[in-house]
Scaffold this motif. Sequence first.
Motif, PDB file in Angstrom:
ATOM      1  N   ARG A   1      38.227  14.793   1.000  1.00 46.19           N
ATOM      2  CA  ARG A   1      38.601  15.584   2.353  1.00 46.19           C
ATOM      3  C   ARG A   1      37.692  15.032   3.447  1.00 46.19           C
ATOM      4  O   ARG A   1      38.360  14.684   4.431  1.00 46.19           O
ATOM      5  CB  ARG A   1      38.085  17.136   2.197  1.00 46.19           C
ATOM      6  CG  ARG A   1      38.398  17.975   3.280  1.00 46.19           C
ATOM      7  CD  ARG A   1      37.994  19.309   3.089  1.00 46.19           C
ATOM      8  NE  ARG A   1      38.667  20.103   2.163  1.00 46.19           N
ATOM      9  CZ  ARG A   1      38.387  20.486   0.683  1.00 46.19           C
ATOM     10  NH1 ARG A   1      37.253  20.432   0.484  1.00 46.19           N
ATOM     11  NH2 ARG A   1      39.343  20.974  -0.032  1.00 46.19           N
ATOM     12  N   ARG A   2      36.601  14.623   3.149  1.00 45.83           N
ATOM     13  CA  ARG A   2      35.723  13.880   4.083  1.00 45.83           C
ATOM     14  C   ARG A   2      36.329  12.713   4.665  1.00 45.83           C
ATOM     15  O   ARG A   2      36.113  12.225   5.733  1.00 45.83           O
ATOM     16  CB  ARG A   2      34.252  13.879   3.522  1.00 45.83           C
ATOM     17  CG  ARG A   2      33.422  14.966   3.368  1.00 45.83           C
ATOM     18  CD  ARG A   2      32.215  14.833   2.495  1.00 45.83           C
ATOM     19  NE  ARG A   2      31.518  16.108   2.426  1.00 45.83           N
ATOM     20  CZ  ARG A   2      30.432  16.285   1.484  1.00 45.83           C
ATOM     21  NH1 ARG A   2      30.339  15.250   0.772  1.00 45.83           N
ATOM     22  NH2 ARG A   2      30.006  17.502   1.479  1.00 45.83           N
TER      23      ARG A   2
ATOM     24  N   ILE B   1      39.403  13.221   6.631  1.00 48.43           N
ATOM     25  CA  ILE B   1      39.127  13.647   8.200  1.00 48.43           C
ATOM     26  C   ILE B   1      38.626  12.532   8.982  1.00 48.43           C
ATOM     27  O   ILE B   1      39.076  12.177  10.309  1.00 48.43           O
ATOM     28  CB  ILE B   1      37.805  14.606   8.084  1.00 48.43           C
ATOM     29  CG1 ILE B   1      38.280  15.990   7.620  1.00 48.43           C
ATOM     30  CG2 ILE B   1      37.052  14.922   9.396  1.00 48.43           C
ATOM     31  CD1 ILE B   1      37.103  16.989   7.136  1.00 48.43           C
TER      32      ILE B   1
ATOM     33  N   HIS C   1      41.525  10.034   9.934  1.00 49.98           N
ATOM     34  CA  HIS C   1      42.340  10.552  10.903  1.00 49.98           C
ATOM     35  C   HIS C   1      41.788  10.456  12.153  1.00 49.98           C
ATOM     36  O   HIS C   1      42.409  10.024  13.353  1.00 49.98           O
ATOM     37  CB  HIS C   1      42.604  11.888  10.563  1.00 49.98           C
ATOM     38  CG  HIS C   1      43.545  12.751  11.533  1.00 49.98           C
ATOM     39  ND1 HIS C   1      44.744  12.399  11.976  1.00 49.98           N
ATOM     40  CD2 HIS C   1      42.826  13.674  12.830  1.00 49.98           C
ATOM     41  CE1 HIS C   1      45.222  12.975  13.244  1.00 49.98           C
ATOM     42  NE2 HIS C   1      44.067  13.917  13.593  1.00 49.98           N
TER      43      HIS C   1
ATOM     44  N   GLY D   1      40.058  20.812  15.060  1.00 52.61           N
ATOM     45  CA  GLY D   1      39.970  21.306  13.762  1.00 52.61           C
ATOM     46  C   GLY D   1      41.240  21.811  13.199  1.00 52.61           C
ATOM     47  O   GLY D   1      41.613  21.632  11.989  1.00 52.61           O
TER      48      GLY D   1
ATOM     49  N   LEU E   1      43.205  18.966  12.115  1.00 49.98           N
ATOM     50  CA  LEU E   1      42.878  18.289  11.110  1.00 49.98           C
ATOM     51  C   LEU E   1      43.133  18.901   9.870  1.00 49.98           C
ATOM     52  O   LEU E   1      43.152  18.509   8.637  1.00 49.98           O
ATOM     53  CB  LEU E   1      41.175  18.146  11.292  1.00 49.98           C
ATOM     54  CG  LEU E   1      40.464  17.347  11.846  1.00 49.98           C
ATOM     55  CD1 LEU E   1      38.988  17.362  12.365  1.00 49.98           C
ATOM     56  CD2 LEU E   1      40.732  15.891  11.287  1.00 49.98           C
ATOM     57  N   GLN E   2      43.321  20.382   9.804  1.00 48.94           N
ATOM     58  CA  GLN E   2      43.512  21.284   8.692  1.00 48.94           C
ATOM     59  C   GLN E   2      45.011  20.825   8.191  1.00 48.94           C
ATOM     60  O   GLN E   2      45.243  20.666   7.024  1.00 48.94           O
ATOM     61  CB  GLN E   2      43.397  22.501   8.911  1.00 48.94           C
ATOM     62  CG  GLN E   2      43.955  23.551   7.866  1.00 48.94           C
ATOM     63  CD  GLN E   2      43.547  24.839   7.965  1.00 48.94           C
ATOM     64  OE1 GLN E   2      43.156  25.293   9.070  1.00 48.94           O
ATOM     65  NE2 GLN E   2      44.013  25.831   6.876  1.00 48.94           N
TER      66      GLN E   2
ATOM     67  N   LEU F   1      45.095  17.438   6.810  1.00 48.70           N
ATOM     68  CA  LEU F   1      44.355  17.373   5.192  1.00 48.70           C
ATOM     69  C   LEU F   1      45.794  18.145   4.306  1.00 48.70           C
ATOM     70  O   LEU F   1      45.801  17.412   3.276  1.00 48.70           O
ATOM     71  CB  LEU F   1      43.248  18.221   5.339  1.00 48.70           C
ATOM     72  CG  LEU F   1      41.976  17.348   5.722  1.00 48.70           C
ATOM     73  CD1 LEU F   1      41.003  18.677   6.166  1.00 48.70           C
ATOM     74  CD2 LEU F   1      41.508  16.317   5.212  1.00 48.70           C
TER      75      LEU F   1
ATOM     76  N   SER G   1      43.520  22.493   2.230  1.00 51.28           N
ATOM     77  CA  SER G   1      42.091  22.779   2.737  1.00 51.28           C
ATOM     78  C   SER G   1      42.165  23.893   3.773  1.00 51.28           C
ATOM     79  O   SER G   1      43.213  24.100   4.517  1.00 51.28           O
ATOM     80  CB  SER G   1      41.578  21.729   3.601  1.00 51.28           C
ATOM     81  OG  SER G   1      41.594  20.535   2.941  1.00 51.28           O
TER      82      SER G   1
ATOM     83  N   VAL H   1      37.447  23.136   6.160  1.00 56.32           N
ATOM     84  CA  VAL H   1      37.288  22.094   7.285  1.00 56.32           C
ATOM     85  C   VAL H   1      36.041  22.290   7.990  1.00 56.32           C
ATOM     86  O   VAL H   1      35.151  21.261   8.299  1.00 56.32           O
ATOM     87  CB  VAL H   1      38.832  22.116   8.158  1.00 56.32           C
ATOM     88  CG1 VAL H   1      38.398  21.287   9.317  1.00 56.32           C
ATOM     89  CG2 VAL H   1      39.798  21.822   7.396  1.00 56.32           C
TER      90      VAL H   1
ATOM     91  N   GLU I   1      33.220  21.049   6.062  1.00 61.00           N
ATOM     92  CA  GLU I   1      33.038  19.856   5.970  1.00 61.00           C
ATOM     93  C   GLU I   1      32.551  18.938   7.480  1.00 61.00           C
ATOM     94  O   GLU I   1      31.805  18.039   7.389  1.00 61.00           O
ATOM     95  CB  GLU I   1      34.440  18.972   5.391  1.00 61.00           C
ATOM     96  CG  GLU I   1      34.478  19.323   4.084  1.00 61.00           C
ATOM     97  CD  GLU I   1      33.246  19.091   3.189  1.00 61.00           C
ATOM     98  OE1 GLU I   1      32.698  18.259   3.250  1.00 61.00           O
ATOM     99  OE2 GLU I   1      33.209  19.748   1.982  1.00 61.00           O
ATOM    100  N   LEU I   2      33.049  19.396   8.390  1.00 62.66           N
ATOM    101  CA  LEU I   2      32.585  18.958   9.834  1.00 62.66           C
ATOM    102  C   LEU I   2      31.191  19.297  10.008  1.00 62.66           C
ATOM    103  O   LEU I   2      30.844  18.278  10.594  1.00 62.66           O
ATOM    104  CB  LEU I   2      33.534  19.642  10.551  1.00 62.66           C
ATOM    105  CG  LEU I   2      34.931  19.508  10.711  1.00 62.66           C
ATOM    106  CD1 LEU I   2      35.681  20.303  12.138  1.00 62.66           C
ATOM    107  CD2 LEU I   2      35.324  18.073  11.135  1.00 62.66           C
TER     108      LEU I   2
END
Length: 99
Positions: free
Chosen positions: A12-13, A16, A19, A30, A33-34, A37, A44, A49, A52-53
């Motif tokens: 996941r990291r 992100i 991307h 965000g 990003l979701q 993912l 996610s 999200v 992780e951010l």
Amino acid sequence: MSDYGELVRKHRRLAILRHLEACAEYTSNGSILQSVLNGVGVQSTRDQVITELAWLREQGFVTYEDRAEFIVVTATARGCELARGLATHPDVQRPAPRR
């Protein structure tokens, strides 16, 4: 956390960061990003999200602004290096070589 859960977190990291590295000005939000993912098979939730951010920001890999209704995220130079595989971190999946 299970080994599988930790593996998913590392992926996941990386997803992100990859991307963001591909975006104009290395910036996204965000919600996008979701969707990204989930689109690449790293299912996610919004909370995942955001978590992780926050972790990526603590490590210096991203910066972000929380604007209440959305989060604007920007990769740092170090975050882009991780996304490209030029640097490594034990808690971020290393990208596979690109063709």
